[in-house]
Design a protein around this motif. Structure first.
Motif, PDB file in Angstrom:
ATOM      1  N   SER B  44      47.472  41.082  40.002  1.00 26.62           N
ATOM      2  CA  SER B  44      47.514  42.058  41.104  1.00 26.62           C
ATOM      3  C   SER B  44      48.891  42.072  41.743  1.00 26.62           C
ATOM      4  CB  SER B  44      46.475  41.701  42.165  1.00 26.62           C
ATOM      5  OG  SER B  44      45.187  41.773  41.632  1.00 26.62           O
ATOM      6  N   ASP B 172      44.063  48.391  39.085  1.00 29.09           N
ATOM      7  CA  ASP B 172      43.816  46.969  39.350  1.00 29.09           C
ATOM      8  C   ASP B 172      42.310  46.698  39.374  1.00 29.09           C
ATOM      9  OD1 ASP B 172      43.953  44.336  39.944  1.00 29.09           O
ATOM     10  OD2 ASP B 172      44.933  44.564  41.899  1.00 29.09           O
ATOM     11  N   GLU B 173      41.796  46.234  38.270  1.00 31.51           N
ATOM     12  CA  GLU B 173      40.364  45.932  38.139  1.00 31.51           C
ATOM     13  C   GLU B 173      39.495  47.076  38.655  1.00 31.51           C
ATOM     14  OE1 GLU B 173      38.984  42.063  38.953  1.00 31.51           O
ATOM     15  OE2 GLU B 173      40.958  41.144  38.827  1.00 31.51           O
TER      16      GLU B 173
HETATM   17 MG   LIG Z   1      43.750  40.666  41.212  1.00 30.39          MG
END
Ligand SMILES: [Mg+2]
Ligand SMILES: Nc1ncnc2c1ncn2[C@@H]1O[C@H](COP(=O)(O)OP(=O)(O)OP(=O)(O)O)[C@@H](O)[C@H]1O
Lengths: 226, 261
Positions: B44, B172-173
């Motif tokens: 991240s 991000d995810e």
């Molecule tokens: Mg992360």
């Protein structure tokens, strides 16, 4: 021991009561008009100013919250004129006092509303290239204000009730006029009952109106489901 | 080939924790890169350094040939206006969607073009329709985010990022917060973007998806790129022990073959 109610005297003097009511609404309305935007400014300065701004603003806010409103009113009516060498009439002193006093409370309401907004909202706004001002105006404040409505209403009601202090510097608000009528007619019971009733009706109607507004806004989906 | 994004020797230190220890990546136009790594490896943080949600402690970000920041006396100075302009060209999709709940789906998508890019009304409308159709949610234009499923919300968030017409997209995810049955629709949307030639950096824990969508896989470990290569090279024939262990850990969650009769 039957008390002989006589509301007639109150209705005879109804013009005077209305005059007082208008003055109450004038002081309350103007204080709100100045106090809310000022409160927003104070909140933003306290949240985002650098410390030479943040600290004094914080002290001012806390000062107004931690001193009795009547002391503030006396200060602006009796003390400030000595300091600046200009007379301030009761109306101006009242509006000045309650604008500042309520702005301190509204600042805390705004601040609470703003910090309650999820950090992800700031990030999403930033990620599409918004600067801080735009993020606040477009994304954060609209959501914060929605959440603040109950607290805001509570402060506004509190303000209206606190304005009854203006009688102490001889500004003829509703309560002051009621007192005048009571003195001349010896009908305190009826006069003060009617006066209290008027306060009640106004505040009650406002509460219902705001609750209605809240309900309508809630329908447009407040929360993000996860 | 043109390089869209060049990440050069990026370091990021939080307090006394060095999270990124010198990352170098060149992202070519239309390339899809998947970033894998254990929790806390800095995935991240790396994405967030690219659009300056976090300012890198040192190193350089070059977007479409333009270096971000001004270097004076060995220190890089970033100016807010420049960073905001950069962010309009880098789309980001978050784990928790972060849609604007007080705006309709359409308003969410138009917000950036309208208030940041200052597009005129027709252009904003055109973009909203185009990108909502692309994620298959044109029919939900007037809904509020709270009235949508998680998968739909994330697709709106993708449309919102696309409406800026960015040079590169960061994910991000994007499916980690979704119920399992909603993951597929979001992954499909991302896959379509990859097929259309969007340049993308994707952090995900969906290894099957990584395998099918990626042109290149980076494996991050303790703030460094431990291994990179084609999906087959990294996911099927990993060379480094760190990568092997990571894949082993994920392997244990593989579902047994369904028995259909
Ligand atoms: Mg992360
Ligand atoms: N703003 C911050 N301040 C301090 N430490 C941070 C901050 N952001 C991240 N970290 C730390 O940096 C390290 C890497 O975090 P990062 O979120 O980049 O990891 P990740 O690879 O994305 O992990 P995950 O898979 O759990 O999302 C972690 O140890 C985290 O605690």
């Amino acid at each position: 021991m039957g008390y002989d109610w006589d509301f007639w005297v109150v209705f005879r003097e109804f013009g005077l009561l209305m005059h007082g009511l208008i003055n109450t609404l004038k002081v309350t309305g103007l204080s709100l008009t100045f106090g809310v935007p000022l409160g927003l400014c104070l909140a933003l300065l306290r949240l985002y100013g650098n410390w030479p701004i943040r600290v004094p603003v914080g002290i001012i806010i806390e000062f107004f919250r931690a001193t009795p409103p009547i002391a503030q009113l006396f200060w602006f009516f009796f003390a400030l004129p000595i300091l600046i060498g200009v007379e301030i009439d009761p109306f101006k002193a009242s509006v000045l006092t309650f604008s500042l006093q309520s702005s301190a409370f509204f600042a805390e309401v705004f601040r609470g509303g703003i910090v309650s907004i999820d950090k992800g909202q700031w990030e999403a706004a930033k990620a599409i290239g918004m600067n801080r001002n735009k993020s606040l105006k477009r994304i954060i404040l609209p959501q914060a204000v929605k959440r603040m409505i109950p607290a805001f209403l509570e402060r506004a009601i509190e303000l209206m009730k606190t304005t009854t202090l203006v009688g102490t510097i001889s500004y003829a608000d509703l309560l002051y006029e009621a007192n005048t009528i009571a003195q001349s007619t010896y009908r305190s019971l009826e006069v003060f009952t009617v006066a209290a009733g008027i306060y009640f009706v106004i505040i009650f109607v406002c509460s219902i109106g705001v609750r209605q507004l809240e309900r309508r806004m809630a329908r447009t989906g407040e929360t993000t489901a996860h | 080939m043109t390089t869209v994004l060049s990440i050069q020797n990026i370091h990021k230190i939080f307090g006394d924790l060095e999270v990124l220890k010198g990352i170098d990546v060149n992202v070519e136009k239309s390339e899809t890169i998947v970033i894998l790594g254990a929790s806390g490896s800095g995935k991240s943080t790396l994405l967030r350094c690219i659009n300056f949600m976090e300012v890198p402690t040192s190193g350089r970000i070059v977007l479409s040939g333009k270096t971000i920041g001004k270097e004076t006396a060995g220190k890089v100075i970033y100016n807010e206006a420049e960073l905001n302009a950069l962010r309009t060209r880098v789309g980001m999709v978050f784990q928790h969607f972060n849609l604007f709940p007080h705006m309709t789906v359409r308003e969410n998508v138009m917000e950036g073009p309208r208030t940041v890019l200052k597009c005129d009304k027709d252009e904003c409308g055109r973009r909203a329709s185009k990108y909502l159709d692309k994620v298959g949610l044109g029919w939900k234009s007037e809904a509020y985010p709270s009235q949508l499923s998680g998968g739909q919300q994330q697709r709106v968030a993708i449309a919102r990022a696309l409406a800026m017409e960015p040079d590169i997209m960061l994910f991000d995810e994007a499916t980690s917060a979704l119920d399992p049955e909603l993951v597929g629709e979001v992954l499909e949307t991302i896959k379509e973007l990859a097929d259309e030639g969007m340049t993308m950096l994707i952090v995900t824990h969906e290894l099957g998806f990584a395998y099918t969508v990626a042109d290149r896989v980076l494996f991050l470990s303790e703030g460094r790129i431990l291994e990179q290569g084609t999906p087959a090279e990294v996911l099927v024939y990993p060379k480094q022990d760190g990568t092997k262990n990571f894949l082993k850990g994920h392997g244990s969650f593989r579902l047994p073959e369904p028995k259909l009769d």
